[in-house]
Write a protein that holds these residues in place. Structure first.
Motif, PDB file in Angstrom:
ATOM      1  N   UNK A   1     -16.931  -0.292   7.510  1.00  0.00           N
ATOM      2  CA  UNK A   1     -15.770  -0.960   6.949  1.00  0.00           C
ATOM      3  C   UNK A   1     -14.524  -0.522   7.728  1.00  0.00           C
ATOM      4  N   UNK A   2     -13.564  -1.428   7.867  1.00  0.00           N
ATOM      5  CA  UNK A   2     -12.337  -1.118   8.604  1.00  0.00           C
ATOM      6  C   UNK A   2     -11.123  -1.481   7.763  1.00  0.00           C
ATOM      7  N   UNK A   3     -10.012  -0.792   8.027  1.00  0.00           N
ATOM      8  CA  UNK A   3      -8.763  -1.112   7.332  1.00  0.00           C
ATOM      9  C   UNK A   3      -7.693  -1.463   8.363  1.00  0.00           C
ATOM     10  N   UNK A   4      -6.877  -2.454   8.020  1.00  0.00           N
ATOM     11  CA  UNK A   4      -5.758  -2.868   8.876  1.00  0.00           C
ATOM     12  C   UNK A   4      -4.569  -3.199   7.984  1.00  0.00           C
ATOM     13  N   UNK A   5      -3.465  -3.587   8.594  1.00  0.00           N
ATOM     14  CA  UNK A   5      -2.266  -4.055   7.894  1.00  0.00           C
ATOM     15  C   UNK A   5      -1.803  -3.067   6.823  1.00  0.00           C
ATOM     16  N   UNK A   6      -1.680  -1.811   7.225  1.00  0.00           N
ATOM     17  CA  UNK A   6      -1.240  -0.786   6.269  1.00  0.00           C
ATOM     18  C   UNK A   6       0.227  -1.000   5.917  1.00  0.00           C
ATOM     19  N   UNK A   7       0.518  -0.969   4.615  1.00  0.00           N
ATOM     20  CA  UNK A   7       1.882  -1.161   4.118  1.00  0.00           C
ATOM     21  C   UNK A   7       2.154  -0.218   2.969  1.00  0.00           C
ATOM     22  N   UNK A   8       3.401  -0.160   2.591  1.00  0.00           N
ATOM     23  CA  UNK A   8       3.805   0.704   1.479  1.00  0.00           C
ATOM     24  C   UNK A   8       4.592  -0.101   0.456  1.00  0.00           C
ATOM     25  N   UNK A   9       4.335   0.204  -0.800  1.00  0.00           N
ATOM     26  CA  UNK A   9       5.114  -0.419  -1.865  1.00  0.00           C
ATOM     27  C   UNK A   9       6.316   0.409  -2.251  1.00  0.00           C
ATOM     28  N   UNK A  10       6.553   1.500  -1.541  1.00  0.00           N
ATOM     29  CA  UNK A  10       7.670   2.394  -1.845  1.00  0.00           C
ATOM     30  C   UNK A  10       8.960   1.894  -1.180  1.00  0.00           C
ATOM     31  N   UNK A  11      10.065   2.422  -1.629  1.00  0.00           N
ATOM     32  CA  UNK A  11      11.341   2.115  -0.993  1.00  0.00           C
ATOM     33  C   UNK A  11      11.412   2.809   0.359  1.00  0.00           C
ATOM     34  N   UNK A  12      12.326   2.369   1.174  1.00  0.00           N
ATOM     35  CA  UNK A  12      12.452   2.919   2.522  1.00  0.00           C
ATOM     36  C   UNK A  12      12.918   4.376   2.509  1.00  0.00           C
ATOM     37  N   UNK A  13      13.429   4.845   1.355  1.00  0.00           N
ATOM     38  CA  UNK A  13      13.886   6.228   1.254  1.00  0.00           C
ATOM     39  C   UNK A  13      12.753   7.198   0.957  1.00  0.00           C
TER      40      UNK A  13
END
Length: 383
Positions: A35-47
């Motif tokens: 299995x592979x993972x891509x398109x890592x993102x964060x739901x946190x604020x930029x701070x």
């Protein structure tokens, strides 16, 4: 992006779940692909200080396709299970009561995410099988295979409506073939660059329409097996017969592959017998031989004060395929500085002879051919 780089971007609290998926995630029949993972993102604020990625796209090999599902955690609440978005399969609605590891999510267990993914893939398989009801012909193919003991749990199906207006429908069956590879000589299985995982043969059969008028089969072998059988061009499966059925076609491919494996195993044992016979017949005339795969043998022979070498190359599919003899003069050279040689591929030979008979016939042939070779070496070679 390598798995290690991707994992370093994941929030530390979530990393154990996802690390287990990336490193140990082999799901389904295609055991050669993780299995592979891509398109890592964060739901946190930029701070928010990093690393804090808590959502990503998961790539799952399934029936010759790659499913791309979005997995969404909340890194501020790592004890909560993730949400899932199933890409283009908007009609795929898993049965919640069957997702035991999601309902009983245990954040203390690093396997918890992988276990949920496995349950979801099982649900997805059921969803794809149910779609076959749109075609009685394809449903028949599935039902017939499902009733057999070999393929019930070794089958993946991907069905899709190609055109909603015309109702065009296609499906792909991916089957793990019940072929035993355990007796293939180990020397043939160790030359691949990376660990390929399980030794497996997969048969993909694509039905381009619901009435099975266009059917395209393709065989996939894991790297070690492909290497052992002589490369990807060594095995050609028959075309799918017009009006044929999978329940008849698949056993034919299995038998073809089984026969190929048996040729390999038989060839190994016959080559070993062949070299043992030459060791017995030629004794100290044996310069060297391949003691692992028994594919090569070199003799140093003398005829009326004329010394010459005979290199014998035994093919993978011996004794069906005839060994190649290379005669070399130890005195004469070509213009490029190489020992003068002649190659013989046609000489008295029968695959039905045992090793002892082959050694006797070879000795007799050497005696009849050496004069011709000696004359050619003096005429064409340089001292």
């Amino acid at each position: 992006m390598s798995p290690e780089v991707a994992l370093n971007k994941i929030s530390p609290a979530l990393r154990p779940f996802i690390s287990n998926v990336v490193r140990n995630g082999k799901i389904g029949l295609d055991a050669t692909n993780n299995l592979k993972i891509t398109d890592l993102k964060s739901g946190c604020t930029s701070l928010t200080p990093g690393p804090c990625c808590d959502r990503f796209k998961l790539h799952i090999p399934y029936a010759g396709e790659t499913l791309k599902w979005d997995i969404i955690f909340n890194c501020h609440y790592p004890d909560l299970p993730p949400d899932f978005i199933f890409g283009e399969d908007i009609d795929f609605l898993p049965e919640p009561t069957m997702l035991h590891h999601l309902n009983g999510w245990n954040s203390q267990n690093p396997d918890c995410l992988l276990l949920v993914i496995k349950e979801l893939v099982q649900q997805y398989h059921k969803y794809q099988c149910d779609r076959l009801h749109e075609s009685s012909r394809l449903m028949f193919e599935y039902t017939a295979l499902q009733e057999g003991p070999e393929f019930g749990d070794n089958m993946e199906i991907y069905a899709v409506r190609k055109n909603n207006w015309t109702g065009e429908f296609s499906a792909r069956f991916l089957l793990k073939l019940p072929v035993d590879f355990s007796n293939i000589p180990t020397y043939l299985l160790k030359d691949t660059i990376v660990d390929p995982g399980e030794d497996v043969a997969l048969l993909s059969v694509s039905f381009e329409d619901a009435e099975a008028t266009q059917v395209f089969p393709k065989l996939y072998l894991s790297p070690r097996i492909e290497h052992a059988l002589g490369g990807n061009s060594a095995l050609h499966i028959p075309p799918f017969p017009s009006g044929g059925c999978l329940i008849d076609y698949v056993p034919q491919v299995c038998q073809l592959l089984t026969n190929k494996v048996q040729y390999i195993i038989q060839g190994y044992h016959r080559r070993r017998e062949y070299i043992a016979a030459f060791l017995s017949h030629f004794g100290t005339g044996v310069v060297e031989y391949d003691a692992e795969g028994f594919t090569k043998l070199t003799l140093l022979l003398i005829w009326k004060d004329f010394c010459f070498l005979v290199h014998i190359d035994l093919p993978l599919y011996f004794p069906r395929d005839q060994p190649t003899l290379t005669f070399q003069s130890v005195y004469h050279f070509t213009n490029s500085g190489q020992l003068y040689q002649q190659i013989q591929k046609s000489y008295p030979y029968s695959p039905r002879w045992d090793g002892n008979e082959m050694a006797k016939r070879a000795k007799a042939y050497f005696k009849t051919y050496v004069l011709q070779f000696q004359e050619a070496a003096f005429a064409n070679g340089k001292l």
